[in-house]
Design an enzyme around this catalytic site. Structure first.
Site, short mmCIF file in Angstrom:
data_model
loop_
_atom_site.label_atom_id
_atom_site.label_comp_id
_atom_site.label_asym_id
_atom_site.label_seq_id
_atom_site.Cartn_x
_atom_site.Cartn_y
_atom_site.Cartn_z
N GLY A 73 0.81 -1.21 0.00
CA GLY A 73 0.00 0.00 0.00
C GLY A 73 0.84 1.26 0.00
CG ASN A 128 3.78 2.90 -9.73
OD1 ASN A 128 3.12 2.33 -10.60
ND2 ASN A 128 3.76 2.55 -8.46
CB CYS A 131 -1.36 5.32 -8.26
SG CYS A 131 0.31 5.12 -7.78
N GLY A 266 13.68 -7.70 -8.88
CA GLY A 266 12.78 -7.36 -7.79
C GLY A 266 12.73 -8.44 -6.74
C1 LIG Z 1 6.99 -5.82 -2.02
C2 LIG Z 1 6.92 -5.10 -3.33
C3 LIG Z 1 6.72 -3.72 -3.35
C4 LIG Z 1 6.65 -3.03 -4.56
N1 LIG Z 1 6.49 -1.68 -4.55
C5 LIG Z 1 6.50 -0.99 -5.73
C6 LIG Z 1 6.44 0.43 -5.76
O1 LIG Z 1 6.40 1.09 -4.73
N2 LIG Z 1 6.42 1.07 -6.97
C7 LIG Z 1 6.48 0.36 -8.16
O2 LIG Z 1 6.47 0.97 -9.22
N3 LIG Z 1 6.58 -0.99 -8.16
C8 LIG Z 1 6.59 -1.67 -6.98
N4 LIG Z 1 6.69 -3.06 -6.99
C9 LIG Z 1 6.78 -3.77 -8.28
C10 LIG Z 1 8.23 -4.12 -8.63
O3 LIG Z 1 9.00 -2.97 -8.79
C11 LIG Z 1 8.27 -4.95 -9.93
O4 LIG Z 1 7.70 -4.18 -10.97
C12 LIG Z 1 7.51 -6.26 -9.82
O5 LIG Z 1 7.67 -6.81 -8.54
C13 LIG Z 1 7.91 -7.29 -10.86
O6 LIG Z 1 9.27 -7.67 -10.74
P1 LIG Z 1 9.77 -8.96 -9.88
O7 LIG Z 1 8.90 -10.11 -10.30
O8 LIG Z 1 11.20 -9.11 -10.24
O9 LIG Z 1 9.56 -8.61 -8.46
C14 LIG Z 1 6.76 -3.74 -5.77
C15 LIG Z 1 6.96 -5.13 -5.75
C16 LIG Z 1 7.05 -5.82 -4.55
C17 LIG Z 1 7.26 -7.29 -4.58
#
Ligand SMILES: Cc1cc2nc3c(=O)[nH]c(=O)nc-3n(C[C@H](O)[C@H](O)[C@H](O)COP(=O)(O)O)c2cc1C
Ligand SMILES: Cc1cc2nc3c(=O)[nH]c(=O)nc-3n(C[C@H](O)[C@H](O)[C@H](O)COP(=O)(O)OP(=O)(O)OC[C@H]3O[C@@H](n4cnc5c(N)ncnc54)[C@H](O)[C@@H]3O)c2cc1C
Ligand SMILES: Cc1cc2nc3c(=O)[nH]c(=O)nc-3n(C[C@H](O)[C@H](O)[C@H](O)COP(=O)(O)OP(=O)(O)OC[C@H]3O[C@@H](n4cnc5c(N)ncnc54)[C@H](O)[C@@H]3O)c2cc1C
Ligand SMILES: Cc1cc2nc3c(=O)[nH]c(=O)nc-3n(C[C@H](O)[C@H](O)[C@H](O)COP(=O)(O)O)c2cc1C
Ligand code: FES
Ligand code: FES
Lengths: 314, 282, 314, 282
Positions: A73, A128, A131, A266
């Site tokens: 969130g 991003n 939202c 990520g």
């Molecule tokens: C715990 C968590 C928090 C995240 N917070 C954000 C965020 O604040 N802003 C954003 O653009 N993406 C956020 N993401 C998305 C990641 O940046 C990424 O786009 C997504 O997890 C896919 O990559 P991955 O499979 O390697 O994690 C978040 C992902 C995770 C797992």
């Protein structure tokens, strides 16, 4: 043979194409205990908002087959505390910093972009657009090409920093969104953000996440992410930062062949904190083996009809 | 922080509750503190994906060994149970802020069920020639205790009381009943430091409570302690992804001067001052 | 305690809520070697088209983390051969048969629906709207509410058999598609079909699938599928057949709590041919333990605020 | 069809090529036929998800045992390599339509690399007092043969010729070179049955070829055979999901009277008449 790992994404210059993904790397410090962050192409910090946010109640995490859901969130200290507290610390990391911004209205995006200094360690702003647009009924900005375009347009006016548009995968036509942000001032496109998912606890009968739904990430989403990178590469000419389930160098190669000029790691950080470093080394070794002088030669090769030979020729 | 630890021994303590004892040798033992935990990779593939947090129950610096106790709760711990002696595990840790280590006075360790495990390490670390220690432990039944390291408690030769829901061992009831009667035994009104063990409660002696168990129990323990102005530390659990403070997945809420704030259970905790924790949140 | 497993989906009566998913169960015969198919709630057969199709070239299969991609390309013998050869054999299975139909134009859907006899073992028609609309530019019918609605409307006119609309998950707003098919004559909604995905072979630099992209199925997609079932349950009143990654009874319970009145087992058959039977038994045992007299009491419980107690009360 | 088979022995034949020999005991051996395969679950979780097809290389009905040989090719086979003796594996099979078993005449087995494995079972099944058998086998190097069951061939005491790319064993070149010279040796023009082994080729003797290996090799083998009107069976490989004919994932194309048609490699094959197979398709 020396492989050139430097990567230039329309003005964003990186020493190598491996970044960390927003929200999975805090404000950098946590993983600085494991290795020298200046070895990375750059770090993307947790998404910041205009006002501080305490985020969602717990549970915020649920595990899924080869993946995870999160519903943090957008907990973050807010723009002001970011500038006064986090930014000075980020300066010391000696690496390119990408600041991920999230707004609940167009004005918020504009204010955030305007407030980020152009002469700091901040190398780019990642917008991003996943939202909810609270003024406009709550559908995410990023699920409609027009509103996605508008977010980029207002942000563009406020900064000369490279702008990265971060796309949501929860859409019918990712190419249309990519075109809209490209036409409205984005310099780079990053994708994918998380897929919307949900789990239910069969003991209690209730959703596992306090927030009911959350974002799916990790290896499970990789094939969807590779597909979308491939589609966006076909749809627009902007450089792409690919992410979604990357956990080893082989995955990173796959994204680059699909069309990503850089990749973000990520969820894999949670499992293997050294994953980004291992990926840098693996990319280099792969290029060396195939005879590429620059890692950028990989980008988009899957779009050619011919197969790669062992020495990287066609 | 990231360590390949060798499995020195791995055994099932009791079938009914599926609790295993796992001894690991490697770098973690050198710096581990009571109340800290490790974040374990339980399989070789991406399924299950996430590491699993398990408290460090015993620390043997001389041998470079830590002991973990875990209950098979789901697929991750079930997979872990298949790991064989001689194999190595990828372990992230030691993680977190552990218990304060009192140098004098009295220490009451209050455990609910498998909440005893992190308290073992505190029990071993505290200098019992200077601090008087007693353990209060509640669980379902006699079998549970036998399959959950009651032998360890006996071996450590510490005063303890147990409560069972079915009355099959110790007092019938909850561990909070034990706590209440221990606190009551010595009276102890507002502001006055109560002393709970016979022979305790003289002048400068300070009673502290360290508790671990289900959230409802920790809340009740904290309330009992606060009513008598007894300092209490609680060890919290929350679902974790990174285990290093980066993902904000594992937060709890605390009260601060500036209002309610989030803290990360993995790195700001898992041990918190019971007074700070906001127990009832949405 | 006896648990009532019978399931009535708006006219489609099943002896239990466990079906098999189209394309994963051939025309039934392959798995008849493993168990008596009359134990199932029913079987959904491979999607048929008006004309025979030889489908895509190989490779048609790629593995992904906890999932798989397929690009079979609707290989099937065509309507005529289905009626003359497959249907008589299906009659002998002594189970409810759901026929999955795919058209490349509205007329094709209509012709298929019209040709399926109403007095055979065919218990319902599942309308697969994930096919590309070749007359209208190739976007899948199922990605736009209006064209999805039209497919159902033309099909509805041709048959009195219960109509199941099978939704594609590759959309921004699954609720809008669900409403459109509900408003145009669907009796039941089934979801999800596969997510569009892709993999690249880093040895050759080429997509693994001859068709470049394919459909993602298996456990990896489960959280997306559960989320969509939950959303569709909120959006429309039609009974839902839930599917996507179900491989054990716990998964099936999760779908039913989310709002599915029945479930379909797809990819799991490939890994464990006995999965559908194990799921039937597990559902029954779960209901017994929770004190439910009918499996249908589970449906949608995750939408209530209260937690289930051990004896199934709130 | 779905069988829990016990691992009787499991060993690595040679490090360099990562080939393992796996002996399983259970129900499969009773009905297995040469050329059939099993579809193996290689791990306990959903990752990797799909079963892996491996040819049945030896069948011992008396002991109820089958032997598989497999090369570690990716994550699935790597995981399988960790399975220990005494453990059980979930095995689907025997699957598929195997080789025709000639009752007389001559049989030439043509293998490329690990394509030898399904041919082992045919070699064992054929009645060599009535059928004359010879093996032609090509691979990269001498090490390959040593790590890939050359010992089995020797033990089975059959006539064989090998070819290596680097010339380190047998003839330098491809297995198709061996085949060509064997077919040439006895001449054999159109329509006339050639006979390839010294002492063969009398009157009613019929030569057949059974081949397994990479697709390119099978195509070349088929062309060589067809040129001399030698019947040839080929054992195909394709990526599989179900392994039982239900998913249509594993098709090949064959020519039929009605035009090109798809066949399922898993159940209509994996052994096909070489003449039918359409080798060059998009
Ligand atoms: C715990 C968590 C928090 C995240 N917070 C954000 C965020 O604040 N802003 C954003 O653009 N993406 C956020 N993401 C998305 C990641 O940046 C990424 O786009 C997504 O997890 C896919 O990559 P991955 O499979 O390697 O994690 C978040 C992902 C995770 C797992
Ligand atoms: C700081 C800390 C210390 C712990 N110490 C111990 C210990 O010493 N001994 C012990 O037996 N257990 C301990 N636990 C609980 C233990 O982590 C869980 O039982 C375990 O993660 C369950 O994993 P699973 O795969 O078996 O269950 P699953 O239900 O399959 O797990 C699914 C997901 O939920 C998470 N999860 C499930 N239950 C819990 C839980 N109770 N707490 C946190 N995450 C959970 C898992 O980590 C995983 O991500 C501790 C938890 C925390 C947070
Ligand atoms: C009928 C048949 C019989 C076979 N017999 C043998 C044998 O006796 N010995 C042996 O070593 N190998 C044999 N193979 C090949 C073997 O199945 C693959 O090497 C194995 O599946 C690779 O799995 P992996 O997880 O190690 O590789 P990965 O590349 O990780 O596998 C990914 C996916 O691709 C599939 N795949 C990869 N390579 C192949 C391939 N060559 N053929 C079919 N599917 C593939 C896998 O099954 C899996 O679904 C046979 C294949 C078939 C179709
Ligand atoms: C090999 C394969 C073929 C499929 N063919 C069809 C089809 O012809 N028609 C259809 O509506 N869905 C088809 N599907 C989708 C499945 O019916 C199901 O919706 C999807 O696989 C998700 O369920 P699962 O994860 O349990 O497999 C196919 C899926 C697979 C794996
Ligand atoms: S688990 Fe990631 S912050 Fe605690
Ligand atoms: S693998 Fe499914 S049809 Fe052959």
């Amino acid at each position: 043979m020396k492989v050139d790992l430097t990567t230039n994404l329309g003005g964003l210059k990186l020493k190598n194409p491996v970044l960390t993904a927003s929200g999975t790397f805090g404000f950098g410090e946590e993983y600085a205990r494991f290795y020298d962050l200046s070895l990375l192409g750059g770090v993307t910090v947790k998404g910041i908002t205009l006002q501080p946010r305490i985020g969602n109640p717990v549970p915020r995490i649920a595990e899924t087959p080869s993946g995870m859901l999160n519903a943090v969130g957008l907990e973050n200290p807010g723009l002001e505390a970011f500038l006064s507290t986090c930014l000075p610390r980020l300066e010391r990391l000696n690496t390119a910093v990408i600041v991920n911004i999230s707004g609940f209205s167009l004005e918020e995006y504009a204010q955030l972009a305007a407030a980020l200094p152009e002469d700091s360690c901040i190398a780019a702003i990642e917008v991003n657009i996943s939202c909810p647009n609270i003024k406009d009924g709550g559908m995410a900005f990023g699920t409609d090409p027009r509103s996605a375009g508008k977010v980029l347009a207002v942000t563009r006016k406020q900064t000369r920093l490279p702008l990265i548009a971060k796309l949501s995968p929860n859409v019918t036509d990712i190419g249309a969104i990519a075109k809209a942000v490209a036409d409205n001032g984005a310099d780079i496109i990053s994708l994918i953000n998380t897929l919307l998912g949900m789990r239910i606890d069969i003991k209690t009968g209730r959703p596992v996440l306090a927030n009911t739904m959350g974002g799916l990430s990790g290896p499970a989403v990789l094939p969807v992410a590779v597909r979308m990178v491939y589609q966006v590469y076909k749809a627009v000419r902007l450089p792409i930062i690919g992410m979604g389930g990357i956990s080893c160098w082989q995955d990173a190669v796959e994204f680059m062949l699909a069309g990503a000029a850089a990749v973000s790691v990520g969820t894999a950080n949670f499992v293997n904190p050294l994953a980004p470093l291992e990926i840098i080394h693996g990319l280099e070794a792969y290029c060396r083996e195939k005879g590429y002088h620059s890692v950028q030669e990989l980008v988009g090769l899957a779009h050619c009809k011919e197969e790669l030979t062992n020495d990287g020729k066609r | 922080m990231l360590s390949q630890e060798k499995i020195i021994s791995h055994r099932l303590l009791g079938l009914q509750h599926g609790i295993h004892q796992l001894v690991l040798r490697g770098a973690i033992a050198a710096t581990a503190q009571p109340g800290q935990f490790v974040h374990l990779k339980v399989g070789a593939t991406t399924e299950p994906l996430l590491r699993r947090p398990i408290s460090i129950a015993r620390i043997d610096r001389a041998r470079g060994e830590i002991t973990l106790f875990y209950r098979v709760a789901g697929r991750g711990t079930a997979l872990l149970a298949g790991a064989k002696e001689g194999e190595t595990l990828s372990v992230l840790g030691p993680v977190g802020k552990g218990f304060a280590l009192p140098g004098e006075g009295e220490l009451l360790l209050v455990a609910g069920g498998i909440g005893i495990f992190p308290l073992f390490s505190l029990l071993e670390a505290v200098d019992r020639s200077r601090v008087k220690v007693k353990v209060l432990w509640g669980a379902e039944s006699r079998e549970f205790f036998e399959g959950a390291g009651l032998a360890v408690l006996r071996e450590l030769d510490v005063a303890y009381e147990v409560a069972t829901l079915d009355g099959s061992l110790g007092q019938k009831g909850l561990v909070t009943d034990l706590l209440a009667s221990n606190l009551r035994r010595e009276g102890g009104g507002q502001g006055m430091l109560p002393s709970v063990m016979p022979g305790f409660g003289r002048g400068d002696s300070v009673l502290r409570v360290a508790a671990c168990g289900p959230r409802g129990m920790l809340k009740a323990v904290t309330e009992l302690c606060l009513r008598q102005a007894v300092p209490v530390e609680v060890c919290l659990e929350e679902r974790m992804a990174c285990g290093v403070g980066a993902c904000l997945g594992c937060v709890c809420t605390v009260t601060t001067a500036a209002g309610p704030a989030r803290r990360r259970v993995c790195t700001d905790g898992p041990v918190f001052d019971g007074r700070e924790v906001v127990w009832d949140e949405g």
